[in-house]
Design a protein around this motif. Structure first.
Motif, PDB file in Angstrom:
ATOM      1  N   VAL A 311      80.214  75.979 -41.532  1.00  0.00           N
ATOM      2  CA  VAL A 311      79.662  74.960 -40.639  1.00  0.00           C
ATOM      3  C   VAL A 311      79.411  73.638 -41.352  1.00  0.00           C
ATOM      4  N   ALA A 312      78.783  73.674 -42.524  1.00  0.00           N
ATOM      5  CA  ALA A 312      78.477  72.424 -43.240  1.00  0.00           C
ATOM      6  C   ALA A 312      79.757  71.652 -43.535  1.00  0.00           C
ATOM      7  N   LYS A 313      80.795  72.364 -43.930  1.00  0.00           N
ATOM      8  CA  LYS A 313      82.088  71.719 -44.215  1.00  0.00           C
ATOM      9  C   LYS A 313      82.669  71.083 -42.958  1.00  0.00           C
ATOM     10  N   GLU A 314      82.592  71.793 -41.839  1.00  0.00           N
ATOM     11  CA  GLU A 314      83.148  71.254 -40.588  1.00  0.00           C
ATOM     12  C   GLU A 314      82.377  70.021 -40.133  1.00  0.00           C
ATOM     13  N   ILE A 315      81.072  70.017 -40.335  1.00  0.00           N
ATOM     14  CA  ILE A 315      80.283  68.829 -39.977  1.00  0.00           C
ATOM     15  C   ILE A 315      80.654  67.675 -40.907  1.00  0.00           C
ATOM     16  N   GLY A 316      80.871  68.002 -42.184  1.00  0.00           N
ATOM     17  CA  GLY A 316      81.331  66.978 -43.121  1.00  0.00           C
ATOM     18  C   GLY A 316      82.640  66.354 -42.662  1.00  0.00           C
ATOM     19  N   LYS A 317      83.567  67.195 -42.210  1.00  0.00           N
ATOM     20  CA  LYS A 317      84.863  66.687 -41.717  1.00  0.00           C
ATOM     21  C   LYS A 317      84.673  65.829 -40.476  1.00  0.00           C
ATOM     22  N   PHE A 318      83.708  66.212 -39.642  1.00  0.00           N
ATOM     23  CA  PHE A 318      83.431  65.414 -38.441  1.00  0.00           C
ATOM     24  C   PHE A 318      83.027  63.994 -38.840  1.00  0.00           C
ATOM     25  N   TYR A 319      82.078  63.874 -39.760  1.00  0.00           N
ATOM     26  CA  TYR A 319      81.636  62.543 -40.199  1.00  0.00           C
ATOM     27  C   TYR A 319      82.726  61.832 -40.997  1.00  0.00           C
ATOM     28  N   HIS A 320      83.538  62.607 -41.693  1.00  0.00           N
ATOM     29  CA  HIS A 320      84.668  62.042 -42.444  1.00  0.00           C
ATOM     30  C   HIS A 320      85.623  61.320 -41.489  1.00  0.00           C
ATOM     31  N   SER A 321      85.924  61.982 -40.364  1.00  0.00           N
ATOM     32  CA  SER A 321      86.837  61.381 -39.388  1.00  0.00           C
ATOM     33  C   SER A 321      86.261  60.101 -38.776  1.00  0.00           C
ATOM     34  N   LYS A 322      84.933  60.007 -38.777  1.00  0.00           N
ATOM     35  CA  LYS A 322      84.260  58.814 -38.260  1.00  0.00           C
ATOM     36  C   LYS A 322      84.056  57.764 -39.366  1.00  0.00           C
ATOM     37  N   LYS A 323      84.506  58.105 -40.593  1.00  0.00           N
ATOM     38  CA  LYS A 323      84.352  57.227 -41.766  1.00  0.00           C
ATOM     39  C   LYS A 323      82.888  56.951 -42.085  1.00  0.00           C
ATOM     40  N   THR A 324      82.052  57.908 -41.745  1.00  0.00           N
ATOM     41  CA  THR A 324      80.634  57.830 -42.114  1.00  0.00           C
ATOM     42  C   THR A 324      80.503  58.583 -43.426  1.00  0.00           C
ATOM     43  N   TRP A 325      80.834  57.862 -44.519  1.00  0.00           N
ATOM     44  CA  TRP A 325      81.060  58.511 -45.808  1.00  0.00           C
ATOM     45  C   TRP A 325      79.807  59.170 -46.373  1.00  0.00           C
TER      46      TRP A 325
END
Length: 450
Positions: A311-325
């Protein structure tokens, strides 16, 4: 006398000798015939016991010559033919027994066994209907036959009847789930569940199934009504919170949605797929609301033992796609705390540091990872990139030239290395090396375009 008692015990409904024979023969002849009959019958039992079915049948045929209308002989012939898998002959004799004695359960059982073995399931259904008259347990057989023959409407009716009378079983629930995949059966099941709720408003499972069916058919308002009714009747129900969570999210009521989420995610009763859906919806709701970030972090901990989805990784990818580094990095680090060797996440985290221009953090992180993964060129690239930005061109050169040796069939990464080496040698004031890597970069770019 011993034999007669034995036969009567095993086959109490069969009587011999027959009345018709007794009336037509002298007493002495009757006694002789009876003894001969018993001897052949006893021998047939003995031969059947040692699985010599041909010999047993021969003895039974002799019995039949003496008493042509004796149901016990027919029954034994049916059994021996069955053991030989001569199903037509066996069926005929079992049927003769049922015609002579419709209350002989074992003859009906024999007919059922033959139909089942020969996969004549439709005929088996009519026979099981007769067996139910003797023993209600056969309704389970009838249910299995309905499922096998795909008579799902009858199966669903029978499941509901059995559940109401004897309680819900896992097997019935599996059957019902299979049936209700087809939308055409859901209407009658909804009506059944509504009736069950009225009859027993404290039975949680009926609400849960009804909420699920309404959700499956996009009847969200009705699902919510059932959830509210469930919460009213059973305030401690975790399942009520699933639909109430959705309702609060739609109404942008973050406080109530958060409360419902925590109850649902911490519950051991709720399916993990539903929990993932709740978390995804909460993530979309909370992504621009810092007030709820702590609750999102807490929500992730409910999935620590989830082996299927990180889950933590998937949430990271979600913010990654939004460029919220910064947020992407936060959740990648959270994931790496539990799965430290996930190289994909390591690479994604390095990219976050790079894009967020956190060069000190990037240098430290990529140097650590290059030691753990010494043959992975990406970490040497990020390390060289970070040192270039920090004006430490000597260390940048060492890292980039080391990593260059590990690149295999990746002209895009190769060109990126050359670009950093050009910057590095420019900083070192080595014009010759800068020109060399400029030419190498041009060659890599040409190859990449091809």
């Amino acid at each position: 006398m011993r034999k007669i008692i034995l036969y009567t015990f095993l086959f109490g409904t069969f009587v011999f000798p027959t009345a018709s024979v007794a009336q037509q023969q002298e007493p002495e002849q009757v006694a002789l015939d009876t003894k001969e009959f018993e001897d052949h019958l006893y021998e047939s039992f003995k031969q059947k016991g040692i699985e010599n079915y041909d010999k047993a049948i021969q003895e039974l045929e002799k019995c039949q010559n003496l008493e042509p209308n004796n149901p016990l002989v027919w029954f034994e012939l049916a059994k021996n033919y069955y053991f030989q898998k001569k199903y037509v002959d066996s069926y005929n004799y079992f049927e003769k027994v049922t015609q002579a004695d419709p209350k002989n359960r074992w003859a009906w059982q024999g007919l059922y066994d033959i139909c089942y073995d020969t996969k004549d399931y439709n005929k088996a259904i009519t026979i099981v209907a007769k067996l139910i008259e003797f023993k209600e347990d056969y309704k389970e057989d009838l249910l299995s036959l309905y499922m096998t023959t795909q008579q799902y409407d009858k199966a669903l009716t029978l499941i509901n009847e059995l559940n109401e009378r004897f309680g819900v079983t896992d097997k019935h629930e599996l059957y019902k789930a299979q049936i209700l995949k087809d939308v055409k059966y859901q209407g009658s099941e909804k009506e059944n569940l509504i009736a069950q709720i009225k009859k027993n408003p404290k039975e949680e499972s009926n609400y849960i199934q009804l909420i699920y069916l309404y959700s499956q058919s996009n009847q969200e308002e009705k699902a919510l009504e059932v959830a509210k009714q469930l919460e009213k009747e059973i305030p401690t129900s975790d399942w009520a919170q699933v639909s109430l969570f959705k309702f609060h999210i739609n109404n942008q009521d973050g406080e109530k949605a958060t409360k419902a989420m925590h109850i649902a995610l911490s519950s051991t009763k709720i399916d993990s797929k539903i929990k993932h859906r709740i978390l995804n919806e909460y993530l979309l709701f909370a992504k621009d609301k810092p007030l709820f970030e702590k609750d999102l972090d807490k929500a992730i901990t409910y999935f620590d033992n989830d082996k299927e989805v990180k889950v933590a990784k998937e949430i990271g990818k979600f913010y990654h796609s939004k460029k919220t580094w910064d947020k992407a990095a936060k959740y990648y680090k959270m994931h790496l705390n539990t799965v430290s060797d996930d190289y994909e996440t390591i690479n994604l985290l390095a990219e976050c540091y790079k894009e967020a221009q956190e060069y000190e953090a990037l240098a430290k992180f990529s140097e650590e990872q290059s030691q753990l993964f010494p043959s992975q060129p990406d970490m040497y690239y990020y390390l060289g990139y970070a040192y270039n930005k920090l004006k430490n061109f000597k260390k940048a050169k060492e890292s980039l030239e080391t990593g260059l040796d590990f690149i295999v069939d990746n002209t895009k990464l190769e060109a990126a290395f050359y670009n950093q080496l050009i910057e590095c040698y420019s900083g070192l004031g080595d014009a010759k090396k800068k020109e060399y890597y400029t030419n190498k970069q041009l060659e890599a770019q040409k190859t990449q375009k091809k």
